[in-house]
Design an enzyme around this catalytic site. Structure first.
Site, PDB file in Angstrom:
ATOM      1  N   CYS A  30      15.454  25.073  13.482  1.00  0.00           N
ATOM      2  CA  CYS A  30      15.898  23.811  12.896  1.00  0.00           C
ATOM      3  C   CYS A  30      15.072  22.691  13.531  1.00  0.00           C
ATOM      4  CB  CYS A  30      17.390  23.600  13.177  1.00  0.00           C
ATOM      5  SG  CYS A  30      17.982  21.958  12.680  1.00  0.00           S
ATOM      6  N   ASP A  37      17.040  29.771  12.929  1.00  0.00           N
ATOM      7  CA  ASP A  37      17.499  30.060  11.578  1.00  0.00           C
ATOM      8  C   ASP A  37      16.952  31.429  11.201  1.00  0.00           C
ATOM      9  OD1 ASP A  37      18.901  27.640  10.905  1.00  0.00           O
ATOM     10  OD2 ASP A  37      16.962  26.638  10.795  1.00  0.00           O
ATOM     11  N   VAL A  68      -3.166  39.617  -0.413  1.00  0.00           N
ATOM     12  CA  VAL A  68      -2.881  39.398   0.996  1.00  0.00           C
ATOM     13  C   VAL A  68      -2.672  40.741   1.691  1.00  0.00           C
ATOM     14  CG1 VAL A  68      -0.369  39.079   0.714  1.00  0.00           C
ATOM     15  CG2 VAL A  68      -1.550  38.039   2.662  1.00  0.00           C
ATOM     16  N   GLU A  69      -3.250  40.886   2.854  1.00  0.00           N
ATOM     17  CA  GLU A  69      -3.100  42.102   3.650  1.00  0.00           C
ATOM     18  C   GLU A  69      -1.763  42.015   4.385  1.00  0.00           C
ATOM     19  OE1 GLU A  69      -2.749  44.689   6.548  1.00  0.00           O
ATOM     20  OE2 GLU A  69      -3.351  42.719   7.301  1.00  0.00           O
ATOM     21  N   SER A  70      -0.979  43.086   4.351  1.00  0.00           N
ATOM     22  CA  SER A  70       0.416  43.039   4.794  1.00  0.00           C
ATOM     23  C   SER A  70       0.606  42.801   6.297  1.00  0.00           C
ATOM     24  CB  SER A  70       1.167  44.301   4.373  1.00  0.00           C
ATOM     25  OG  SER A  70       0.588  45.443   4.947  1.00  0.00           O
ATOM     26  N   HIS A  93      14.670  24.791   5.826  1.00  0.00           N
ATOM     27  CA  HIS A  93      14.513  26.013   5.037  1.00  0.00           C
ATOM     28  C   HIS A  93      13.605  25.772   3.825  1.00  0.00           C
ATOM     29  CE1 HIS A  93      17.716  27.139   7.597  1.00  0.00           C
ATOM     30  NE2 HIS A  93      18.727  27.126   6.738  1.00  0.00           N
TER      31      HIS A  93
END
Length: 161
Positions: free
Chosen positions: A54, A61, A76-78, A95
């Site tokens: 936060c 969070d 994207v490569e994981s 958030h």
């Protein structure tokens, strides 16, 4: 099977000496070439252990982050994605900001046809927050609009999708 040339730029996968970032690190993201760019298909990542802070209280969070995209040329490569998401651990943002930052970083990285990020954050103070952000190229604007409407309907009915 992919050859060494096709794996250039993928340096984190299989590297046991990788350092986990302690600060927000979009530069850690890596891509590889899509071998099927002529096909429209969906890739989904589920990160059930996302954490951030936060920005006001510094309290942690927790969320499940779901990333879904239709790739174009780059994917994207994981492992790099895992390390990138981990880099939010000490990052202070709301958030909604986290979800939008993730979406924008991935769009900038891959230039996908379509991409969406959903955050299912653990309740704090009795309130759950489920931000959803999406991006679409010109050909997928109807999909983007439809998915936002789906999200709003799900929120009204008390369900998340």
């Amino acid at each position: 099977m992919r050859n060494e040339n096709e794996l250039q730029g993928v340096s984190l996968l299989g590297n046991t000496g990788v350092k986990y970032p302690t600060e927000y690190a979009p530069e850690i993201l890596e891509t590889f070439k899509n071998k099927h760019p002529e096909n429209e298909y969906v890739v989904t990542f589920n990160c059930p252990e996302f954490t951030s802070l936060c920005p006001k209280t510094g309290q942690p969070d927790f969320a499940k982050i779901i990333i879904t995209y239709i790739p174009r040329e780059d994917m994207v490569e994981s492992k790099s994605l895992k390390l990138y998401l981990f880099s939010f651990r000490n990052h202070g943002d709301f958030h909604e900001d986290c979800v939008n930052i993730i979406m924008k970083d991935l769009v900038r990285l891959m230039n996908p046809r379509y991409l969406e990020v959903t955050g299912i954050f653990t309740p704090r103070g009795g309130i759950s927050i489920y931000p959803f952000a999406n991006y679409a190229d010109d050909e997928h604007q109807d999909l983007a609009r439809s998915r936002r409407i789906d999200q709003m309907k799900a929120a009204v009915s008390g369900m998340t999708i």
